[in-house]
Design a protein around this motif. Structure first.
Motif, PDB file in Angstrom:
ATOM      1  N   PHE A 228       3.778  40.834 -17.333  1.00 22.50           N
ATOM      2  CA  PHE A 228       2.899  41.058 -16.189  1.00 22.50           C
ATOM      3  C   PHE A 228       1.435  41.035 -16.610  1.00 22.50           C
ATOM      4  O   PHE A 228       0.582  40.453 -15.917  1.00 22.50           O
TER       5      PHE A 228
ATOM      6  N   THR B 243      -8.239  41.473 -12.850  1.00 26.78           N
ATOM      7  CA  THR B 243      -8.117  40.049 -13.102  1.00 26.78           C
ATOM      8  C   THR B 243      -9.205  39.283 -12.359  1.00 26.78           C
ATOM      9  O   THR B 243      -9.833  39.807 -11.430  1.00 26.78           O
TER      10      THR B 243
ATOM     11  N   VAL C 260       3.493  34.406 -11.002  1.00 24.81           N
ATOM     12  CA  VAL C 260       3.609  35.667 -11.744  1.00 24.81           C
ATOM     13  C   VAL C 260       5.033  36.202 -11.629  1.00 24.81           C
ATOM     14  O   VAL C 260       5.627  36.645 -12.627  1.00 24.81           O
TER      15      VAL C 260
ATOM     16  N   ARG D   7      -4.302  43.686  -9.587  1.00 31.74           N
ATOM     17  CA  ARG D   7      -2.870  43.480  -9.446  1.00 31.74           C
ATOM     18  C   ARG D   7      -2.141  44.698  -9.996  1.00 31.74           C
ATOM     19  O   ARG D   7      -2.540  45.262 -11.018  1.00 31.74           O
TER      20      ARG D   7
ATOM     21  N   LEU E  77       0.638  34.428  -7.046  1.00 32.14           N
ATOM     22  CA  LEU E  77       1.507  35.573  -7.339  1.00 32.14           C
ATOM     23  C   LEU E  77       2.966  35.145  -7.459  1.00 32.14           C
ATOM     24  O   LEU E  77       3.745  35.807  -8.149  1.00 32.14           O
TER      25      LEU E  77
ATOM     26  N   ALA F 126      -0.903  42.604  -5.035  1.00 38.73           N
ATOM     27  CA  ALA F 126      -2.152  41.944  -5.402  1.00 38.73           C
ATOM     28  C   ALA F 126      -3.175  42.191  -4.310  1.00 38.73           C
ATOM     29  O   ALA F 126      -2.846  42.151  -3.114  1.00 38.73           O
TER      30      ALA F 126
ATOM     31  N   GLY G 264      -0.155  38.052 -14.943  1.00 42.44           N
ATOM     32  CA  GLY G 264      -0.934  38.606 -13.843  1.00 42.44           C
ATOM     33  C   GLY G 264      -2.417  38.350 -13.987  1.00 42.44           C
ATOM     34  O   GLY G 264      -3.136  38.253 -12.982  1.00 42.44           O
ATOM     35  N   TYR G 265      -2.894  38.223 -15.213  1.00 45.16           N
ATOM     36  CA  TYR G 265      -4.317  37.965 -15.429  1.00 45.16           C
ATOM     37  C   TYR G 265      -4.650  36.488 -15.260  1.00 45.16           C
ATOM     38  O   TYR G 265      -5.659  36.129 -14.642  1.00 45.16           O
TER      39      TYR G 265
ATOM     40  N   VAL H 244       5.377  44.316  -6.971  1.00 42.86           N
ATOM     41  CA  VAL H 244       4.108  43.780  -7.451  1.00 42.86           C
ATOM     42  C   VAL H 244       3.174  43.638  -6.267  1.00 42.86           C
ATOM     43  O   VAL H 244       3.547  43.045  -5.238  1.00 42.86           O
TER      44      VAL H 244
END
Length: 396
Positions: free
Chosen positions: A208, A179, A221, A184, A218, A253, A212-213, A251
């Motif tokens: 996601f 991303t 997200v 991520r 976060l 990042a 996520g992109y 998750v």
């Protein structure tokens, strides 16, 4: 250029550590070499017949096309049927003392035709099973995509194995995103089994990949994941399903602006282990609610920041690993095994090597029997030089 492609291909095969030793049914595992079995049976029957006091091999020859029907294609089975019938006539002519009656000949013809029918039906069933497996493999590629080497600027290695190896896909899921905000990562496990769990996993991974992109925060997200599974549950209930699915997940990042920092959102999942020069330690456990249950606790879990050194590998696993049992009922000692692997490795351990070692240990602990889906994902900051441009070459 070609050298680079070959090296990238080898690296990709190392990154995706899928289970290669699947339990294949005995009658379909031999492939092109299957003709060896009926041919060997034929030679043994003739050898016994030649060494015996009299040649009485006619009825025993019935075994050959019937064996071929279980392991060979219809064409090869037909060839063995014709060969057996021809040998019957040859024995009758060359050895009058064999005393082969007409009913013996008719029995062999009938057996050859029956073997051909069995081979045709078996080939059709095998083709149908392969079609279903290809469909399941396509589904798995959607939920569990291959991870190109260095994708997102991190090193990664992944493994997935469904408890039902023929189904090939279950409720576990993972993904790595490249991303604008940095790499991520997600790994999780949907409650339940079967197609409902698979569809729920697809809903979570789809959300996601989109959120996520595009979302820099976060926390946003995490809320998008929660809302996606809530909407999916509403849809399933409209079709009559009474159970609301939820998913435990982690998750991670790797922010571009903050090197050596990992942001963590843990939805009720076991904390990932970190393996490296500092030994083995664990990221925060999931104190928050699983995805799909945020309304019960008033919101999604918080985002936490943790410093992870460049040569430390983060290992995320589902409960198929942590709850894997031996024959005696003992759980797999994951942390103890990781401490053994980390000992004496000041340079750390690469994700692909860590995953292979853990998988080998889990298989040894369970004698290769998995009672639950198994998913593992190992990631760390990329410690290798970036890939060269086309036309350049570099050592792997």
């Amino acid at each position: 250029m070609n050298t680079l492609r070959r090296r990238v291909g080898r690296a990709l095969s190392q990154q995706q550590v899928y289970a290669s030793r699947e339990r294949v049914p005995l009658l379909t595992r031999h492939g092109r070499a299957a003709w060896v079995l009926p041919m060997g049976c034929l030679l043994v029957i003739f050898l016994v017949g030649e060494l015996g006091s009299s040649i009485r091999v006619a009825n025993w020859l019935l075994m050959v096309p019937l064996l071929a029907s279980g392991v060979c294609s219809p064409v090869v089975t037909l060839m063995f049927g014709v060969l057996v019938v021809g040998l019957n006539r040859w024995v009758d002519i060359a050895h009058p003392s064999a005393d082969i009656h007409t009913e013996d000949f008719l029995l062999q013809v009938t057996a050859a035709l029956l073997a051909l029918l069995i081979a045709v039906l078996r080939a059709q069933a095998h083709a149908y099973v392969r079609h279903l497996q290809n469909a399941a493999e396509t589904t798995r590629q959607v939920i569990l995509p291959p991870l190109p080497p260095g994708w997102g600027g991190i090193e990664s290695a992944a493994h997935y194995q469904a408890a039902d190896v023929e189904a090939r896909v279950g409720g576990d899921f993972y993904d790595v995103l490249a991303t604008p905000h940095g790499a991520r990562v997600i790994l999780g496990d949907v409650q339940g089994k079967g197609l409902p769990a698979v569809s729920s996993a697809g809903a979570v991974t789809g959300a996601f990949r989109e959120a996520g992109y595009h979302e820099a925060d976060l926390d946003v997200v995490a809320r998008r994941l929660e809302h996606a599974l809530w909407r999916h549950n509403q849809l399933r209930q409209a079709y009559g399903e009474k159970t609301e699915r939820f998913a435990t997940a982690v998750v991670l990042a790797f922010p571009k602006e903050q090197p050596h920092t990992v942001e963590v959102v843990n939805f009720g999942h076991d904390g990932p282990f970190v393996v490296g020069p500092r030994g083995v330690w664990q990221l925060p456990h999931g104190a928050g609610a699983p995805i799909g249950m945020a309304e019960l606790v008033g919101g999604t879990p918080p985002v936490r920041k943790v410093r992870v050194e460049p040569r430390e590998t983060v290992l995320l696993v589902t409960d198929g690993v942590t709850e894997a049992r031996s024959k005696a009922g003992a759980f797999f000692p994951l942390r103890h095994r990781l401490e053994e692997l980390a000992a004496g490795r000041p340079e750390g351990i690469a994700p692909v090597h860590l995953l292979r070692a853990v998988l080998a240990s889990v298989r040894d602990h369970t004698d290769g029997r998995f009672t639950d889906d198994v998913a593992l994902l190992a990631v760390r900051e990329n410690t290798q030089d970036p890939a060269p441009a086309d036309g350049q070459d570099t050592a792997t």
